[in-house]
Design a protein around this motif. Structure first.
Motif, PDB file in Angstrom:
ATOM      1  N   ARG A  28       0.819  -1.214   0.000  1.00  0.00           N
ATOM      2  CA  ARG A  28       0.000   0.000   0.000  1.00  0.00           C
ATOM      3  C   ARG A  28       0.851   1.262   0.000  1.00  0.00           C
ATOM      4  O   ARG A  28       0.373   2.337  -0.278  1.00  0.00           O
TER       5      ARG A  28
ATOM      6  N   THR B 221       3.526   4.179  -0.978  1.00  0.00           N
ATOM      7  CA  THR B 221       4.073   4.781  -2.195  1.00  0.00           C
ATOM      8  C   THR B 221       5.570   4.517  -2.217  1.00  0.00           C
ATOM      9  O   THR B 221       6.252   4.745  -1.218  1.00  0.00           O
TER      10      THR B 221
ATOM     11  N   LEU C 112      -5.648   4.958 -16.449  1.00  0.00           N
ATOM     12  CA  LEU C 112      -6.948   5.027 -15.783  1.00  0.00           C
ATOM     13  C   LEU C 112      -7.294   6.471 -15.419  1.00  0.00           C
ATOM     14  O   LEU C 112      -8.409   6.933 -15.632  1.00  0.00           O
ATOM     15  N   ASP C 113      -6.307   7.198 -14.873  1.00  0.00           N
ATOM     16  CA  ASP C 113      -6.556   8.590 -14.474  1.00  0.00           C
ATOM     17  C   ASP C 113      -6.914   9.465 -15.674  1.00  0.00           C
ATOM     18  O   ASP C 113      -7.608  10.464 -15.529  1.00  0.00           O
TER      19      ASP C 113
ATOM     20  N   ASN D 146       8.675   7.841  -5.763  1.00  0.00           N
ATOM     21  CA  ASN D 146       7.538   8.693  -6.129  1.00  0.00           C
ATOM     22  C   ASN D 146       7.180   9.686  -5.032  1.00  0.00           C
ATOM     23  O   ASN D 146       6.086  10.233  -5.035  1.00  0.00           O
TER      24      ASN D 146
ATOM     25  N   GLN E  82       5.306  -0.421 -15.046  1.00  0.00           N
ATOM     26  CA  GLN E  82       4.073  -0.923 -15.671  1.00  0.00           C
ATOM     27  C   GLN E  82       2.866  -0.534 -14.831  1.00  0.00           C
ATOM     28  O   GLN E  82       1.850  -0.074 -15.358  1.00  0.00           O
ATOM     29  N   VAL E  83       2.993  -0.663 -13.519  1.00  0.00           N
ATOM     30  CA  VAL E  83       1.886  -0.324 -12.627  1.00  0.00           C
ATOM     31  C   VAL E  83       1.587   1.170 -12.700  1.00  0.00           C
ATOM     32  O   VAL E  83       0.429   1.596 -12.806  1.00  0.00           O
ATOM     33  N   GLN E  84       2.641   1.977 -12.693  1.00  0.00           N
ATOM     34  CA  GLN E  84       2.444   3.434 -12.750  1.00  0.00           C
ATOM     35  C   GLN E  84       1.805   3.848 -14.072  1.00  0.00           C
ATOM     36  O   GLN E  84       0.966   4.742 -14.111  1.00  0.00           O
ATOM     37  N   THR E  85       2.217   3.194 -15.161  1.00  0.00           N
ATOM     38  CA  THR E  85       1.659   3.528 -16.470  1.00  0.00           C
ATOM     39  C   THR E  85       0.173   3.161 -16.502  1.00  0.00           C
ATOM     40  O   THR E  85      -0.656   3.940 -16.971  1.00  0.00           O
ATOM     41  N   LEU E  86      -0.162   1.994 -15.970  1.00  0.00           N
ATOM     42  CA  LEU E  86      -1.569   1.588 -15.898  1.00  0.00           C
ATOM     43  C   LEU E  86      -2.396   2.622 -15.142  1.00  0.00           C
ATOM     44  O   LEU E  86      -3.476   3.008 -15.556  1.00  0.00           O
ATOM     45  N   ARG E  87      -1.842   3.097 -14.023  1.00  0.00           N
ATOM     46  CA  ARG E  87      -2.577   4.053 -13.197  1.00  0.00           C
ATOM     47  C   ARG E  87      -2.822   5.358 -13.972  1.00  0.00           C
ATOM     48  O   ARG E  87      -3.901   5.927 -13.932  1.00  0.00           O
ATOM     49  N   GLU E  88      -1.798   5.822 -14.710  1.00  0.00           N
ATOM     50  CA  GLU E  88      -1.981   7.068 -15.483  1.00  0.00           C
ATOM     51  C   GLU E  88      -3.023   6.885 -16.583  1.00  0.00           C
ATOM     52  O   GLU E  88      -3.780   7.799 -16.883  1.00  0.00           O
TER      53      GLU E  88
END
Ligand SMILES: Nc1nc2c(ncn2[C@@H]2O[C@H](COP(=O)(O)OP(=O)(O)OP(=O)(O)O)[C@@H](O)[C@H]2O)c(=O)[nH]1
Ligand SMILES: [Mg+2]
Length: 418
Positions: free
Chosen positions: A2, A4, A215-216, A8, A207-213
């Motif tokens: 959970r 950060t 979605l945002d 980041n 990859q996780v950060q890119t997925l989040r962007e």
């Protein structure tokens, strides 16, 4: 899971002479008793990281450092670490022992912060020991905010938090990874090979950060392994806005993805998000000047156990040597330090830097520029060696232009494009 990741978080480094109360202040700011405090000068040796949420800024990490006035052989090593921590910080808190006062060491920290355009706050500590009239120092070079505090009684700590929030540079997180390339409703196809190098049971941070962007941005992600890319592209009823691949599958992805669909890699996206893409592109152009026997530094920020066809140990050296037409001499540097002497290297090949803070990565790039050593990252280099750098840079505003300038013999801009 959970938390950060440190890379980041806004990075706030506390610096000063030994015994000024840096560790005590980190404890007071974070409300933890985690850092070791003692009256013996030189208690903190290596940089110590303490994460917390500092609303409304969000996740920050405080870096407690060794005193800048440490001496002896070990002291010199410690102060080198402290210098690296300062260079990679978004905000520097200069902790002064108010009962001792200002001196040349404090002048030097101020000078360094100004030279690196770092946000600076002065914490005038041990205010509880000071007679009322001597609490504030004279006007300081660069006119940084000065906050009288006592790490011991807690006096002024809330005010210091407030000043830190005000002082933090707004653009500290850098440009987005890809959010600005998307509009709501777009689809992005992400190609993520899950080979023996991939960590078990999870995706890697970029990859996780890119997925989040994605979605945002109100867009949709279609996540595939390289052997499903063709099927995925065939099944999508609208052309994706972008295909993003792991650099290791660049050749195959380039072959499969129709030329009308923009294609880039995670590592090329991170070259803009976390670094100075113009400088990395300039480094790619230096590959054609390499000769057999040249010294190459491969710099990897995170420690992972290399297995099989490791990208930094095997794949990149193989591709580079094929291009140069002979053996090169490789040095591998793992972790957050670059070698002290960079002069012998003809090229530095850097990882994507996803475990480094943006400032930390930029500080490394600046050091290399100052030493006159060209630098490229994995993704930019692989795309360039495969002859697809034009395509890989195409989706990123300003990057293709920088590459055109380099190819035409000019130098791209010094500062990272916004
Ligand atoms: N009176 C008073 N003492 C303080 C205050 N802050 C720290 N001290 C004391 O100063 C001494 C040094 O504190 P540290 O927090 O270990 O200082 P440091 O800057 O981290 O020291 P090094 O790690 O050795 O560089 C300790 O004895 C603390 O108790 C303060 O606000 N007031
Ligand atoms: Mg300390």
């Amino acid at each position: 899971m959970r938390g950060t990741p440190r890379s980041n978080r806004l990075r706030i480094a506390l610096a000063g002479r030994r015994n000024t109360g840096k560790s005590s202040l980190v404890n007071a700011l974070t409300g933890q008793r985690a850092a070791i405090v003692s009256a013996v000068p030189g208690t903190t040796t290596d940089p110590v990281y303490r994460a917390m949420e500092l609303q409304p800024l969000g996740p920050v990490v405080f870096v407690d450092t060794a005193g800048v006035d440490d001496d002896g052989v070990l002291g010199k090593l410690r102060t080198a670490r402290t210098q690296a921590s300062l260079a990679g910080a978004d905000v520097v808190v200069l902790v002064v022992d108010g009962s001792v006062g200002w001196g040349p060491w404090e002048d030097e920290i101020c000078r360094q912060a100004a030279a690196r355009s770092l946000a600076l706050v002065v914490a005038w500590n041990k205010a509880d020991l000071l007679p009322h009239e001597s609490r504030l120092p004279p006007v300081l070079p660069g006119d940084p905010p000065i906050v009288p505090v006592s790490a011991m009684t807690g006096q002024g700590v809330e005010e210091l938090r407030r000043v830190l929030i005000q002082t933090a540079p707004e653009d500290w997180a850098g440009p987005p990874i890809l959010a600005d390339l998307l509009v709501p409703g777009d689809t992005v196809v992400l190609v993520t090979p899950q080979d023996s190098e991939a960590p078990r049971g999870r995706l890697i941070l970029p990859q996780v950060q890119t997925l989040r962007e994605i979605l945002d941005a109100g867009a949709m992600a279609c996540l595939v392994k390289e052997d499903s890319l063709e099927t995925a592209l065939g099944q999508l009823c609208r052309q994706p806005r972008l295909v993003v691949t792991d650099s290791q599958a660049f050749r195959e992805t380039d072959r499969i993805t129709p030329k009308g669909i923009p294609l880039t890699s995670f590592s090329v996206l991170f070259a803009r998000h976390r670094g100075n893409i113009a400088q990395l592109v300039e480094g790619a152009a230096r590959v054609d000047h390499l000769r057999p026997g040249d010294e190459i530094l491969v710099a990897e920020a995170c420690t992972h156990h290399p297995i099989g066809d490791d990208i930094g140990r095997v794949k990149i050296p193989r591709l580079l040597q094929e291009r140069v037409g002979g053996d090169l001499s490789f040095t591998w540097q793992v972790g957050t330090d670059l070698p002290e002497d960079l002069a012998g290297f003809r090229l530095v090949v850097h990882c994507g830097g996803c475990m480094l803070g943006r400032r930390e990565m930029l500080a490394r790039l600046e050091r290399l520029r100052a030493a006159g050593v060209p630098v490229v990252n994995y993704g930019v280099l692989i795309a360039s060696l495969l002859g697809i750098l034009d395509r890989a840079l195409g989706p990123i505003p300003g990057a293709a232009e920088a590459w055109e300038r380099v190819k035409a013999g000019g130098r791209p801009c010094r500062t990272p494009p916004a």
